[in-house]
Scaffold this active site. Structure first.
Site, PDB file in Angstrom:
ATOM      1  N   CYS A 147       0.811  -1.235   0.000  1.00  0.00           N
ATOM      2  CA  CYS A 147       0.000   0.000   0.000  1.00  0.00           C
ATOM      3  C   CYS A 147       0.842   1.282   0.000  1.00  0.00           C
ATOM      4  O   CYS A 147       0.478   2.254  -0.665  1.00  0.00           O
ATOM      5  CB  CYS A 147      -0.964  -0.017   1.181  1.00  0.00           C
ATOM      6  N   HIS A 240      -2.220   6.573   4.054  1.00  0.00           N
ATOM      7  CA  HIS A 240      -0.793   6.592   4.377  1.00  0.00           C
ATOM      8  C   HIS A 240      -0.178   7.890   3.854  1.00  0.00           C
ATOM      9  O   HIS A 240      -0.338   8.248   2.673  1.00  0.00           O
ATOM     10  CB  HIS A 240      -0.067   5.423   3.707  1.00  0.00           C
TER      11      HIS A 240
HETATM   12  P1  NAP Z   1      -6.822  -8.988   7.846  1.00  0.00           P
HETATM   13  O1  NAP Z   1      -7.757  -7.905   8.225  1.00  0.00           O
HETATM   14  O2  NAP Z   1      -6.002  -9.621   8.921  1.00  0.00           O
HETATM   15  O3  NAP Z   1      -7.654 -10.152   7.071  1.00  0.00           O
HETATM   16  C1  NAP Z   1      -7.066 -11.389   6.740  1.00  0.00           C
HETATM   17  C2  NAP Z   1      -8.075 -12.299   6.047  1.00  0.00           C
HETATM   18  O4  NAP Z   1      -7.424 -13.561   5.787  1.00  0.00           O
HETATM   19  C3  NAP Z   1      -9.329 -12.603   6.866  1.00  0.00           C
HETATM   20  O5  NAP Z   1     -10.453 -12.647   6.020  1.00  0.00           O
HETATM   21  C4  NAP Z   1      -9.059 -14.001   7.402  1.00  0.00           C
HETATM   22  O6  NAP Z   1     -10.249 -14.753   7.620  1.00  0.00           O
HETATM   23  C5  NAP Z   1      -8.286 -14.616   6.260  1.00  0.00           C
HETATM   24  N1  NAP Z   1      -7.490 -15.758   6.714  1.00  0.00           N
HETATM   25  C6  NAP Z   1      -6.612 -15.819   7.740  1.00  0.00           C
HETATM   26  N2  NAP Z   1      -6.114 -17.072   7.859  1.00  0.00           N
HETATM   27  C7  NAP Z   1      -6.686 -17.809   6.896  1.00  0.00           C
HETATM   28  C8  NAP Z   1      -6.594 -19.180   6.497  1.00  0.00           C
HETATM   29  N3  NAP Z   1      -5.801 -20.067   7.152  1.00  0.00           N
HETATM   30  N4  NAP Z   1      -7.334 -19.597   5.444  1.00  0.00           N
HETATM   31  C9  NAP Z   1      -8.150 -18.758   4.798  1.00  0.00           C
HETATM   32  N5  NAP Z   1      -8.296 -17.444   5.115  1.00  0.00           N
HETATM   33  C10 NAP Z   1      -7.566 -16.981   6.152  1.00  0.00           C
HETATM   34  O7  NAP Z   1      -5.769  -8.478   6.768  1.00  0.00           O
HETATM   35  P2  NAP Z   1      -5.939  -7.285   5.676  1.00  0.00           P
HETATM   36  O8  NAP Z   1      -5.410  -6.017   6.207  1.00  0.00           O
HETATM   37  O9  NAP Z   1      -7.302  -7.342   5.126  1.00  0.00           O
HETATM   38  O10 NAP Z   1      -4.889  -7.724   4.578  1.00  0.00           O
HETATM   39  C11 NAP Z   1      -5.117  -8.798   3.666  1.00  0.00           C
HETATM   40  C12 NAP Z   1      -3.904  -8.941   2.775  1.00  0.00           C
HETATM   41  O11 NAP Z   1      -3.733  -7.732   2.018  1.00  0.00           O
HETATM   42  C13 NAP Z   1      -2.605  -9.153   3.567  1.00  0.00           C
HETATM   43  O12 NAP Z   1      -1.784 -10.026   2.847  1.00  0.00           O
HETATM   44  C14 NAP Z   1      -2.020  -7.743   3.621  1.00  0.00           C
HETATM   45  O13 NAP Z   1      -0.635  -7.737   3.785  1.00  0.00           O
HETATM   46  C15 NAP Z   1      -2.442  -7.171   2.276  1.00  0.00           C
HETATM   47  N6  NAP Z   1      -2.595  -5.707   2.216  1.00  0.00           N
HETATM   48  C16 NAP Z   1      -3.276  -5.026   3.167  1.00  0.00           C
HETATM   49  C17 NAP Z   1      -3.444  -3.639   3.040  1.00  0.00           C
HETATM   50  C18 NAP Z   1      -4.172  -2.815   4.054  1.00  0.00           C
HETATM   51  O14 NAP Z   1      -4.174  -1.564   3.917  1.00  0.00           O
HETATM   52  N7  NAP Z   1      -4.827  -3.406   5.051  1.00  0.00           N
HETATM   53  C19 NAP Z   1      -2.916  -2.984   1.934  1.00  0.00           C
HETATM   54  C20 NAP Z   1      -2.246  -3.707   0.951  1.00  0.00           C
HETATM   55  C21 NAP Z   1      -2.094  -5.074   1.105  1.00  0.00           C
HETATM   56  P3  NAP Z   1     -10.880 -14.983   9.097  1.00  0.00           P
HETATM   57  O15 NAP Z   1     -11.584 -13.715   9.479  1.00  0.00           O
HETATM   58  O16 NAP Z   1     -11.820 -16.111   8.880  1.00  0.00           O
HETATM   59  O17 NAP Z   1      -9.750 -15.305  10.016  1.00  0.00           O
END
Ligand code: NAP
Length: 351
Positions: A147, A240
């Site tokens: 991001c 950010h």
């Molecule tokens: P998050 O809020 O922690 O969400 C993670 C997701 O992954 C949840 O839906 C979770 O489901 C699922 N998950 C976790 N363990 C799993 C498993 N074993 N099998 C299947 N699903 C699983 O993270 P996020 O911020 O949304 O980020 C998601 C991805 O995008 C990450 O790789 C992050 O680095 C990337 N990212 C994030 C941002 C940002 O601004 N947040 C920006 C760019 C990239 P449950 O709820 O069922 O546990």
């Protein structure tokens, strides 16, 4: 394509980025959310029972009622948007690609695979050609950058093209939503700045080299741009902010730089893609701009705001960049990649 919308699935639908996908895709003209998937803990539950919905819009009733599926490659939708936690994304996304799905991912895991494109649609749409020689077999993986990288590289691209860039120093102030939900405990972030985000500095220093690189056959020749990054987590919900110093290869006036930003556009603007901001970079004149609370939603969160351009005593110039981390930096960026792939025919054989 017939008149029907393209069915898509969201992997990691309950998280910070997953929820943003649901909000942004609510009325999308080309894509419709057909399936929602998450971890075993959520699978089998109604979406509204499994999620802690933190978006400002109301959760659509039909999606609230949908039963969450497991992240296994038996889904009906052939196009999947991945918002999976990096601890599981690598293997799961590869399984989907091998099974014939198009995976467009926000996770870091495949960003540096030699045959996987790392795409910012305004900058390197031609890198999509890498998917023609990917190792996965029937399906493909395309990745969206980190991001903070996205905001930075958007602001650097017009300078890179017009004046060349020798080196960059960047200090980020990153929003809480960037760490996923629920993120940093409130006791840690209120009244505080945390001067560390695991793995972030390395991503910001490395990813622009691939994005600004040129495609040569079935691989990317990286640009040798030299970047030093320091990352901080601050008490902002979304958006950010990045303080950037840049040393250019050619002389440029302040006016030349502002014009380069204001005149910048790319393939999404040419193709008039639904999520393309009309002005991908917006230069703001106010001496206190950009600010996350005021500017993160410009052009529906898809524009990058830049301000405070001034001469620098160490480098040539310094300025401030702001971008919405879960929109331009994640879900919105991924949707724009999917639109680009559709417009360029990369999705045809999967529909
Ligand atoms: P998050 O809020 O922690 O969400 C993670 C997701 O992954 C949840 O839906 C979770 O489901 C699922 N998950 C976790 N363990 C799993 C498993 N074993 N099998 C299947 N699903 C699983 O993270 P996020 O911020 O949304 O980020 C998601 C991805 O995008 C990450 O790789 C992050 O680095 C990337 N990212 C994030 C941002 C940002 O601004 N947040 C920006 C760019 C990239 P449950 O709820 O069922 O546990």
């Amino acid at each position: 394509m017939k008149n029907e919308k393209i069915k898509i699935a969201i992997l990691g639908a309950t998280g910070s980025v997953g929820q943003k996908f649901i909000e942004l895709l609510a009325d999308h003209p080309w894509f419709e959310i057909h399936e929602l998937a998450a971890s075993e803990k959520s699978a089998g539950k109604k979406y509204s029972d499994a999620v802690n919905w933190v978006m400002q819009s109301k959760l659509r009733k039909d999606l609230a009622e949908k039963v969450i599926l497991n992240c296994t490659p038996v889904l009906e939708s052939k196009i999947v948007f991945s918002a999976l936690d990096a601890s599981v994304a690598g293997e799961l996304e590869a399984d989907f690609a091998k099974a014939g799905y198009v995976v467009i991912s926000n996770a870091r895991n495949h960003r540096f695979d030699e045959d996987v494109p790392l795409i910012v649609p305004e900058i390197n749409s031609e890198h999509l050609e890498l998917v023609n020689s990917q190792k996965f077999g029937k399906g493909v993986i395309v990745t969206n950058p980190n991001c903070s990288t996205i905001g930075l590289v958007m602001a650097l691209k017009p300078l890179y093209d017009n004046f060349g860039i020798e080196s960059v120093n960047v200090v980020t102030m990153q929003a809480i939503s960037g760490g996923g939900y629920p993120g940093v405990p409130s006791m840690d972030i209120i009244d505080n700045v945390i001067p560390f985000i695991g793995g972030e500095e390395e991503k910001i220093e490395k990813e622009p080299g691939k994005i600004l690189g040129s495609i040569s056959g079935s691989k990317i020749d990286y640009s040798k741009i030299n970047i030093s990054a320091q990352c901080n987590r601050v008490g902002v919900i979304d958006g950010h902010t990045e303080c950037v110093q840049v040393k250019l290869k050619k002389n440029a006036t302040k006016n030349d730089i502002v014009n380069a930003w204001n005149n910048f556009s790319g393939e999404p603007q040419k193709l008039k893609l639904p999520f393309a901001p009309v002005h991908p970079i917006i230069y703001l004149d106010g001496e206190k701009y950009p600010q996350p609370k005021m500017h993160r939603n410009l052009e529906n969160g898809m524009a990058v705001s830049v301000g405070r351009l001034r001469e620098c005593t160490l480098f040539d110039y310094k300025f401030v960049v702001l971008s919405h981390n879960t929109v331009r930096g994640a879900a919105g960026g991924t949707i724009l990649i999917a639109e680009l792939m559709k417009a360029k025919g990369y999705l045809d054989k999967y529909l």
